[in-house]
Write a protein that holds these residues in place. Structure first.
Motif, short mmCIF file in Angstrom:
data_model
loop_
_atom_site.label_atom_id
_atom_site.label_comp_id
_atom_site.label_asym_id
_atom_site.label_seq_id
_atom_site.Cartn_x
_atom_site.Cartn_y
_atom_site.Cartn_z
N THR A 237 41.37 47.55 42.89
CA THR A 237 42.82 47.70 42.71
C THR A 237 43.15 47.72 41.22
O THR A 237 42.57 46.98 40.43
CB THR A 237 43.57 46.54 43.39
OG1 THR A 237 43.37 46.62 44.80
CG2 THR A 237 45.05 46.59 43.10
N ALA A 238 44.09 48.57 40.87
CA ALA A 238 44.57 48.64 39.49
C ALA A 238 46.09 48.80 39.51
O ALA A 238 46.67 49.35 40.45
CB ALA A 238 43.93 49.80 38.74
N GLY A 319 43.50 46.00 33.58
CA GLY A 319 42.15 46.27 34.06
C GLY A 319 42.09 46.47 35.57
O GLY A 319 43.11 46.51 36.27
N VAL A 320 40.86 46.59 36.07
CA VAL A 320 40.59 46.85 37.48
C VAL A 320 39.94 45.62 38.09
O VAL A 320 39.05 45.01 37.49
CB VAL A 320 39.65 48.08 37.64
CG1 VAL A 320 39.35 48.34 39.11
CG2 VAL A 320 40.25 49.31 36.97
N VAL A 321 40.40 45.23 39.28
CA VAL A 321 39.80 44.09 39.99
C VAL A 321 39.16 44.59 41.28
O VAL A 321 39.66 45.52 41.91
CB VAL A 321 40.84 42.99 40.29
CG1 VAL A 321 41.30 42.32 39.02
CG2 VAL A 321 42.03 43.56 41.05
N THR A 322 38.03 43.99 41.65
CA THR A 322 37.28 44.44 42.81
C THR A 322 37.17 43.32 43.84
O THR A 322 37.35 42.13 43.53
CB THR A 322 35.87 44.90 42.43
OG1 THR A 322 35.18 43.81 41.79
CG2 THR A 322 35.92 46.09 41.50
N TYR A 323 36.84 43.71 45.06
CA TYR A 323 36.68 42.73 46.15
C TYR A 323 35.74 43.32 47.19
O TYR A 323 35.71 44.54 47.40
CB TYR A 323 38.03 42.41 46.79
CG TYR A 323 37.97 41.36 47.87
CD1 TYR A 323 37.71 40.04 47.56
CD2 TYR A 323 38.18 41.69 49.21
CE1 TYR A 323 37.65 39.05 48.54
CE2 TYR A 323 38.12 40.72 50.20
CZ TYR A 323 37.86 39.41 49.86
OH TYR A 323 37.80 38.45 50.84
N HIS A 324 34.95 42.47 47.82
CA HIS A 324 34.03 42.87 48.89
C HIS A 324 34.27 42.01 50.11
O HIS A 324 34.41 40.78 49.99
CB HIS A 324 32.58 42.73 48.44
CG HIS A 324 31.59 42.93 49.55
ND1 HIS A 324 31.29 44.19 50.05
CD2 HIS A 324 30.85 42.04 50.27
CE1 HIS A 324 30.40 44.05 51.04
NE2 HIS A 324 30.12 42.77 51.17
N GLN A 325 34.37 42.62 51.28
CA GLN A 325 34.47 41.88 52.53
C GLN A 325 33.37 42.36 53.46
O GLN A 325 33.32 43.54 53.83
CB GLN A 325 35.83 42.04 53.19
CG GLN A 325 35.99 41.21 54.47
CD GLN A 325 37.43 41.08 54.91
OE1 GLN A 325 38.31 40.76 54.10
NE2 GLN A 325 37.68 41.33 56.17
N ALA A 326 32.49 41.44 53.84
CA ALA A 326 31.32 41.82 54.63
C ALA A 326 31.67 42.18 56.06
O ALA A 326 31.05 43.07 56.65
CB ALA A 326 30.30 40.69 54.62
N ASP A 327 32.66 41.49 56.65
CA ASP A 327 32.92 41.71 58.07
C ASP A 327 34.37 41.40 58.43
O ASP A 327 35.09 40.74 57.69
CB ASP A 327 31.98 40.87 58.94
CG ASP A 327 32.07 39.37 58.65
OD1 ASP A 327 33.17 38.89 58.33
OD2 ASP A 327 31.05 38.68 58.74
N SER A 328 34.78 41.94 59.55
CA SER A 328 35.95 41.45 60.27
C SER A 328 35.45 40.41 61.25
O SER A 328 34.35 40.56 61.80
CB SER A 328 36.66 42.58 61.02
OG SER A 328 37.07 43.60 60.13
N ARG A 329 36.26 39.37 61.49
CA ARG A 329 35.78 38.32 62.38
C ARG A 329 36.93 37.71 63.17
O ARG A 329 38.08 37.69 62.70
CB ARG A 329 35.04 37.23 61.61
CG ARG A 329 35.90 36.48 60.62
CD ARG A 329 35.12 35.42 59.83
NE ARG A 329 34.11 36.01 58.96
CZ ARG A 329 33.49 35.34 58.02
NH1 ARG A 329 33.77 34.05 57.82
NH2 ARG A 329 32.60 35.92 57.25
#
Length: 473
Positions: A237-238, A319-329
């Motif tokens: 996201t930016a 700047g740009v920020v990142t995020y990772h989500q491995a799964d829906s649960r």
């Protein structure tokens, strides 16, 4: 009662009626959106409501006047929300619930800097093609802001309630006795020891990382089963400056997997402080990074021209920020044995693929379910089964929309529900019909905005309209 009727009851705009004190002290674990909404509901039924949250909510409290004076800087991401700086959507059903529980919320939010885009200023692309009639769930008159800004508005209103107070601390477990929860154990901020706090009712709103399963096992109850879909979502996201004379305020691009196509979802939307918040995403090995040049290149290469126009007009703000989500649960709390006087809400129950924007709205509908439960004057010596039945309807509705699409991704390997292939074919048929038939489009828009249960799309009349639209195509 049918799922559709339960869902309609929970998503109502009608103000709650017949509040009455049932409890001396209720404790909410977690001070995010789910916890704040639960505290608001409980303030109608408990003489005291205590929010236990690791972040100091009082220190984070920002009055509306400060938000209005500095809309880009007064609301900061709460440390306990790792994805707080990412795009968050408030669906139409969530906006209705905010207005239901805090009358005047939308008007006050706009006065403080939130945005409502004018009609016709939204564009939706599906598989690279512009939809000339985006459904109401995308193009409706929805409130738009950053997550920290919206949470600050909500937090300020909850903390002003005379029956609500908050304490900085981390939940460490439950106190139980006689088949019921009797309180919580928490570690105050800055302390090495723990405190046992008695309560008549406890809400777990501690999010995706909830340890409620461990606490239940420690108390002699079974662990809730957890279902996961490994989405392996990556997004960035930016923020960009938003000129006053822009014609396009919001743009969403959804590309599903297909020949010559990589599954990606992106979007930008106006937020407080005359800014755009833009998201680009990828799955599995497709990982947007923090380099502004790479972000700009993705906007130009992978998304419609509106993205490039925003990303190339000015450098990103901050700047740009990142995020990772491995799964829906999702966790199943409808167990044969479960303690009385305990519920879970928000991401502690289910967290979905965030690109569909269902999380905050689902949490608000869980609060509506809590209100239904308590206004029914329940037997508090028994588990809150009617509450969890309502929550399951909300979770099923969101899960069907997002997980059905996620299971079509090539890197996702299930688990597939019974009849998934037929369900997927029908979903594609209805989505294609919505592009051509206004009646189908309106129905789809209500489901995506969480204003209606997905079962409203399964009637024979609508399927016939979808088949007729396909035949005309």
């Amino acid at each position: 009662m049918s799922a559709a009727r339960r869902f309609a009851r929970l998503s109502t705009a009608q103000p709650p009626r017949n509040p009455g004190l049932l409890l001396h002290r209720a404790i909410v674990l977690g001070g995010g959106v789910a916890g704040l909404m639960a505290a608001r509901v409980l303030s109608d039924h408990a003489a005291q409501v205590l929010i236990v949250e690791p972040d100091d909510l009082v220190a984070l409290d920002v009055p509306d006047e400060r938000l209005a004076a500095d809309p880009a800087g007064a609301a900061v991401p709460r440390p306990g929300v790792p994805q707080g700086s990412q795009v968050h959507a408030l669906l139409a059903a969530g906006q209705i619930q905010l207005e239901r529980w805090f009358p005047g919320f939308v008007r006050e939010a706009v006065a403080a800097g939130a945005v409502i885009a004018p009609p016709g200023a939204t564009r939706l692309y599906l598989d690279g093609r512009l939809r000339v009639n985006p459904p109401g769930g995308v193009a409706g008159r929805s409130l738009s802001s950053s997550r920290p800004f919206l949470e600050a508005l909500l937090r300020h209103r909850v903390l002003r309630l005379p029956r609500v107070r908050t304490v900085p601390g981390r939940a460490e477990g439950l106190l139980t006795g006689g088949g019921a929860v009797t309180g919580v154990r928490y570690r105050p901020a800055g302390s090495a020891g723990t405190v046992d706090e008695p309560a008549d009712f406890v809400v777990d709103a501690t999010g995706r990382a909830s340890r409620l399963g461990d606490w239940l096992v420690a108390a002699g109850f079974p662990r809730p089963a957890t279902r996961r879909v490994g989405i392996r979502l990556n997004y960035a996201t930016a923020l960009f400056p938003r000129p006053a004379d822009t014609a396009v305020w919001t743009c969403v691009s959804i590309a599903g997997p297909g020949p010559g196509r990589t599954a990606r979802i992106g979007g930008f939307t106006p937020i407080e402080g005359d800014r755009w918040m833009m998201l680009v995403s990828g799955y599995a090995g497709d990982r947007p990074g923090r380099d502004p040049g790479e972000f700009r290149e993705r906007c130009v290469r992978d998304f419609p021209a509106e993205f490039a126009a925003v990303a190339t007009a000015a450098a990103p703000i901050g700047g740009v920020v990142t995020y990772h989500q491995a799964d829906s649960r999702r966790r199943d709390f409808e167990l044969d044995r479960f303690p009385a006087r305990l519920i879970a809400a928000g991401d502690a129950v289910a967290s979905f693929n965030p690109v569909y924007g269902q999380g905050m709205t689902a949490a608000m509908l869980h609060a509506s379910g809590l209100s239904e439960y308590l206004r029914g004057r329940p037997d508090l010596s028994r588990p809150a089964r009617s509450y969890f039945a309502d929550v399951r309807v909300v979770v099923d509705a969101a899960w069907q929309v997002s997980a059905t699409a996620d299971l079509a991704l090539p890197h996702v390997d299930g688990p597939y529900p019974p009849g998934y292939r037929a369900m997927r074919r029908v979903s594609r048929l209805i989505a294609e019909a919505a592009a051509r038939d206004p009646a189908v489009n309106r129905r789809v828009g209500r489901v995506t905005a969480m204003l209606a249960h997905p079962s409203s799309l399964s009637g024979p009349g609508l399927l016939l309209r979808a088949l007729a639209a396909a035949a005309r195509r």
